[in-house]
Enzyme design. Structure first.
Site, PDB file in Angstrom:
ATOM      1  N   CYS A   2      -5.936   7.585   8.401  1.00  0.00           N
ATOM      2  CA  CYS A   2      -6.096   6.551   9.431  1.00  0.00           C
ATOM      3  C   CYS A   2      -7.503   5.961   9.449  1.00  0.00           C
ATOM      4  CB  CYS A   2      -5.826   7.142  10.802  1.00  0.00           C
ATOM      5  SG  CYS A   2      -4.216   7.907  10.931  1.00  0.00           S
ATOM      6  N   TRP A  75      -1.955   6.224   8.944  1.00  0.00           N
ATOM      7  CA  TRP A  75      -1.336   6.897   7.789  1.00  0.00           C
ATOM      8  C   TRP A  75      -0.601   8.072   8.394  1.00  0.00           C
ATOM      9  CZ3 TRP A  75      -1.850  11.331   4.491  1.00  0.00           C
ATOM     10  CH2 TRP A  75      -1.412  11.130   3.170  1.00  0.00           C
ATOM     11  N   ASN A 101      -8.018   9.242  14.553  1.00  0.00           N
ATOM     12  CA  ASN A 101      -7.861   9.677  13.162  1.00  0.00           C
ATOM     13  C   ASN A 101      -8.014  11.193  13.171  1.00  0.00           C
ATOM     14  OD1 ASN A 101      -8.004  10.070  10.369  1.00  0.00           O
ATOM     15  ND2 ASN A 101     -10.179   9.588  10.298  1.00  0.00           N
ATOM     16  N   LYS A 487      -7.030  15.676 -17.970  1.00  0.00           N
ATOM     17  CA  LYS A 487      -8.046  14.827 -17.317  1.00  0.00           C
ATOM     18  C   LYS A 487      -8.899  14.132 -18.369  1.00  0.00           C
ATOM     19  CE  LYS A 487      -6.927  14.479 -14.334  1.00  0.00           C
ATOM     20  NZ  LYS A 487      -5.892  14.784 -13.419  1.00  0.00           N
ATOM     21  N   LYS A 605      -0.778   4.500 -11.160  1.00  0.00           N
ATOM     22  CA  LYS A 605      -0.953   5.557 -10.171  1.00  0.00           C
ATOM     23  C   LYS A 605       0.382   6.143  -9.756  1.00  0.00           C
ATOM     24  CE  LYS A 605      -3.372   8.170  -7.567  1.00  0.00           C
ATOM     25  NZ  LYS A 605      -3.963   9.304  -8.302  1.00  0.00           N
TER      26      LYS A 605
END
Ligand code: F6R
Length: 610
Positions: A2, A75, A101, A487, A605
């Protein structure tokens, strides 16, 4: 996660300022948004699900004007992403609004207490209790009411509060969530981070935990948790706006690596009950009887999430003594797996939208398995289609290469394994209490790994021209070797392979020569001596050895070209520590090679196609 914004200005332009500020917080991720504006002694709120453009057009059509207001991007964590659950939230009288938040851990208890006292709630959120609490503590002074209210809150919060009686005042407070005050000329601001206020001002005050800010048009006063005035020193921001969105880091990936201590704390929040020796996973949707009945666990995932699944196999087998199969979702869906009615499937996914994982889940559903989704995005398909969920609370991950989401998956899966073990009687109350104590130390341990960043960078610079890398590990750190290799290859485009160190003699040892850097995870474990032997075997074949070892392990220097030291933790926690230097190593190699670290070529993503 948030985002909060607020402003106290002279004109009537607060709606536009709030929307522009919220746009600067979009990168944090959100699923709904809202604003509240004080106008003619009342507060008007507008909230919309979805993109900020929805809220922007609703606001535009309304003609709402005013100088003081609060805004929020949500969120979702508690309660679905709906208009009713969007912030700002009001108290019963509608004269107080709150944006929040964080997560209020004791909201159920507070809600019950407030309901018993006659408060009526409109949403499913944890946040709404704050508005009602402030109302119950309000007797003419909003700062005092906020001060009294936050004494009752457990968990993490950054909040902004307004009262219709005070048309030129907002009050902010924080604990474990960021909040800054922006200082303007005859106008002042509140926000989750500096990016949101940078159009208005570059002079800010970072609030500390426990601080309460009383923000008026011409003045800002800050008091600490004890109610004492704080002498604050404003900070002048020298970053550009695009840098600021990355919190001053050159890339989101590096920012996200650095967020990991906080992410671990967030994923643990409210879940470890050390006193009772219990792990609480409220959304799991498995009764104790269900857990005792589990005969086999199937884990499915892709990429980095599959590596988390491999670590989870160790955890579940060790702590709960249940056999575990781990499959690539893309493989499982095209064979004839033995998925039995009553089996448990765990689907691991950062995005919750990975097409193969969703397809494999649906196969398990057909076969009559229960499904637990371990996921970072609330409201995603995997969360919606799972029977139970464990949300990973890593916050939005922008860098395409997963870092903080992976670590949060490891933490969530560890908690699940301990829960399964406790319910099945494999772990005693005392075992869980001891594990809880050790787990709580993780954020600090990861912080200290991050302090080795400069050394890791120097090591990385020595190997930027290598054409291949080998990563080796054993036991619970074998999947970490795989993750280290993934990675490196995805962001630097260097060919890299992960191998269980004990397998070297069965083939890969033929590759070794002075041109091949080998990264060996060699932290203390039950088979530490065996992996040191594997390192020696590689070293005598001239490979360049980069060794991850525990602080204080001086002997390891004899078999290593470079050592990266990390703090010693119990073996079961070591993957969460050991992956961090590997993330940094990949980052620095890729950065030095001039690669697009945050958006590597060919990668997306969220892989929503198979
Ligand atoms: C690697 C990476 C990918 C994802 C994979 C699964 O850094 O991010 O390998 O892990 O595409 O994605 P999710 O976890 O969203 O299902």
């Amino acid at each position: 996660m948030c985002g909060i914004v607020g402003c106290v200005t002279a004109g009537a332009d607060a709606p536009r300022i709030l929307i522009e500020s919220l746009k600067r917080l979009e990168y944090r991720g959100y699923d709904s948004a809202g604003v509240a504006i004080i106008k003619d002694g009342a507060i008007e709120t507008m909230r919309e699900v979805g993109k900020l453009s929805n809220l922007e057009s609703t606001l535009g059509n309304s003609g709402l004007m005013g100088g003081t207001g609060l805004g929020h991007t949500r969120w979702a964590t508690h309660g679905r992403p709906t208009e009713v659950n969007a912030h700002p939230h009001r108290d019963g009288s509608g004269r107080i609004v709150v944006v929040h938040n964080g997560i209020i851990e004791n909201f159920r208890e507070l809600r019950k207490e407030l309901q018993d006292a006659g408060h009526e709630f409109a949403s499913d959120t944890d946040s709404e209790v704050i508005a009602h609490l402030v109302q119950s503590n309000f007797s003419g002074n909003l700062t005092e009411a906020v001060h009294a209210s936050i004494q009752r809150l457990q968990g993490a919060y950054a909040i902004g509060v307004m009262h219709a009686d005070e048309p030129e005042l907002i009050v902010g407070a924080r604990k474990d969530c960021p909040l800054v005050v922006g200082l303007g000329d005859g106008e002042n601001f509140l926000a989750s981070d500096v990016t949101a206020v940078m159009d208005q001002t570059t002079t800010v005050v970072y609030l500390d935990d426990g601080d309460i800010a009383t923000i008026r048009r011409e003045s800002v006063a800050i008091q600490n948790a004890q109610g004492e005035p704080v002498e604050f020193v404003p900070t002048k921001i020298s970053w550009s706006l695009s840098q600021a969105e990355r919190g001053g880091y050159p890339h989101f990936m590096l920012k996200e690596i650095h967020e990991q201590p906080t992410v671990i704390s967030d994923t643990l929040l409210g879940r470890l009950d050390e006193e009772e020796g219990e792990v609480r996973l409220e959304e799991l949707a498995l009764s104790d009887d269900d857990i005792r009945e589990i005969k086999r666990v199937n884990i499915i995932a892709c990429g980095t999430s599959w590596h988390a699944g491999q670590v989870a196999k160790f955890y579940i087998e060790q702590f709960a003594r249940i056999p575990v199969d781990v499959d690539y979702a893309s493989e499982l869906r095209y064979r004839s797996p033995v998925l039995e009615k009553g089996g448990l499937m765990i689907a691991i996914s950062q995005s919750g939208e990975t097409a193969d994982t969703i397809a494999a889940m649906r196969m398990a559903r057909e076969a009559g398995c229960s499904i637990v989704g371990v996921c970072n995005v609330i409201g995603s398909t995997i969360v919606r289609e799972s029977d139970g969920t464990i949300m990973t609370h890593a916050g939005p991950e922008i860098g395409v290469a997963s870092t903080k989401a992976f670590v949060s998956q490891l933490v969530a899966l560890l908690l699940l394994s301990i829960k399964l073990g406790r319910v099945r009687g494999v772990l005693t109350k005392e075992d869980v209490q001891e594990h809880c104590r050790k787990i709580r130390h993780l954020p600090k341990a990861v912080e200290s790994v991050l302090q080795t960043e400069n050394h890791v960078r120097k090591v990385a610079l020595k190997y930027v021209s290598a054409q291949d890398f080998l990563f080796i590990g054993r036991g619970v750190n074998y999947p970490i070797a795989l993750e280290g290799a993934l990675k490196l290859k995805e962001i630097s485009y260097i060919h890299a392979e992960g191998y269980p160190a004990g397998e070297m003699k069965h083939g890969p040892i033929a590759l070794l020569d002075e041109k091949l850097p080998v990264v060996a995870i060699c932290t203390k474990s039950a088979i530490y001596d065996k992996i040191v032997t594997n390192v020696e075997e590689a070293r005598v074949r001239d490979a360049k050895m980069i060794v991850i070892a525990n602080a204080g392990d001086e002997d390891i220097k004899e078999v290593a070209d470079d050592v990266i030291y990390v703090p010693e933790v119990d073996e079961f926690l070591s993957p969460i520590i050991n992956v961090v230097p590997l993330q940094l190593l990949s980052y620095f190699v890729a950065h030095e090679r001039g690669c697009d670290v945050d958006q590597p070529r060919n990668l997306a993503k969220s892989v929503t196609v198979e």
